[in-house]
Scaffold this motif. Structure first.
Motif, short mmCIF file in Angstrom:
data_model
loop_
_atom_site.label_atom_id
_atom_site.label_comp_id
_atom_site.label_asym_id
_atom_site.label_seq_id
_atom_site.Cartn_x
_atom_site.Cartn_y
_atom_site.Cartn_z
N GLY A 1 -5.63 3.02 9.47
CA GLY A 1 -4.93 3.87 8.52
C GLY A 1 -3.49 4.01 8.95
O GLY A 1 -3.03 3.35 9.88
N PRO A 2 -2.76 4.90 8.30
CA PRO A 2 -1.33 5.05 8.56
C PRO A 2 -0.99 5.41 10.00
O PRO A 2 0.06 5.05 10.50
CB PRO A 2 -0.89 6.17 7.61
N GLY A 3 -1.86 6.10 10.69
CA GLY A 3 -1.57 6.51 12.06
C GLY A 3 -1.90 5.48 13.11
O GLY A 3 -1.77 5.75 14.30
N GLU B 1 -1.92 9.65 -2.00
CA GLU B 1 -0.49 9.84 -1.74
C GLU B 1 0.07 8.70 -0.88
O GLU B 1 1.14 8.16 -1.16
CB GLU B 1 -0.25 11.20 -1.07
N GLU B 2 -0.64 8.35 0.19
CA GLU B 2 -0.21 7.24 1.06
C GLU B 2 -0.14 5.94 0.27
O GLU B 2 0.81 5.15 0.43
CB GLU B 2 -1.19 7.07 2.23
N TYR B 3 -1.14 5.72 -0.57
CA TYR B 3 -1.20 4.48 -1.36
C TYR B 3 0.01 4.38 -2.29
O TYR B 3 0.66 3.33 -2.36
CB TYR B 3 -2.51 4.46 -2.16
N LEU C 1 2.87 1.49 -2.21
CA LEU C 1 3.19 0.69 -3.39
C LEU C 1 4.70 0.68 -3.63
O LEU C 1 5.29 -0.37 -3.91
CB LEU C 1 2.49 1.23 -4.64
N ASP C 2 5.31 1.84 -3.49
CA ASP C 2 6.74 1.95 -3.69
C ASP C 2 7.52 1.20 -2.59
O ASP C 2 8.43 0.43 -2.87
CB ASP C 2 7.14 3.43 -3.71
N HIS D 1 -9.98 9.54 4.16
CA HIS D 1 -10.14 8.57 5.24
C HIS D 1 -11.57 8.46 5.75
O HIS D 1 -12.15 7.38 5.76
CB HIS D 1 -9.20 8.90 6.40
N GLY D 2 -12.14 9.56 6.21
CA GLY D 2 -13.46 9.51 6.84
C GLY D 2 -14.56 9.01 5.94
O GLY D 2 -15.28 8.06 6.28
#
Length: 150
Positions: A11-13, A45-47, A51-52, A97-98
């Protein structure tokens, strides 16, 4: 037990521990000749932010697998897997996530999940929750936890 499919959930982290995650999954996958599913899970939100940032057409048909494939952490891990001759495929998913990692493990038939995390105090886990803790408790198979540098 023979491992055929290993899910490496990122994931992001996980950018700061990509090397440790890649080394761990190579260590587990190579002797078993297992296929590694590189699963990148994004919250909504992360997605949208990715995308941006990656210049995807917001009005076009976008596949989470394509977004995951272009993500830097996945690219870094793919390079290590290719260097070691480990077969892999990339999956992207959007959700919490989980629970999304657990769902992904079930859908790909994973016999092992590899997930990263940080050392946290008991209070931190109780107050903030923990993706790794949720995966450890809910995954349909054994989970290998890779702790990043503190």
């Amino acid at each position: 037990m023979t491992l055929e499919t290993i899910l490496l959930a990122v994931g992001p982290g996980d950018a700061d521990r990509a090397d440790e995650l890649a080394a761990t999954v190579v260590e587990v996958a190579r002797p078993a000749a297992a296929t590694v599913v590189l699963g990148h899970v994004f919250t909504r939100e992360e997605y949208d932010q990715v995308l941006d940032r990656l210049d995807f057409d917001p009005d076009g048909e976008v596949d989470p697998d394509d977004v995951a494939t272009r993500h830097a952490t996945i690219r870094d891990i793919r390079a290590v897997l290719e260097e070691h001759g480990v077969d892999y495929e990339v999956r992207g998913a959007v959700g919490d996530h989980g629970t999304t990692i657990v769902d992904l493990a079930e859908s790909v038939g994973a016999e092992r999940v590899v997930v990263g995390g940080r050392r946290r105090s008991p209070t931190g886990k109780a107050v903030f929750g923990s993706t790794a803790q949720e995966v450890l408790l809910s995954a349909p198979c054994p989970v290998t936890f890779v702790r990043g540098e503190d």
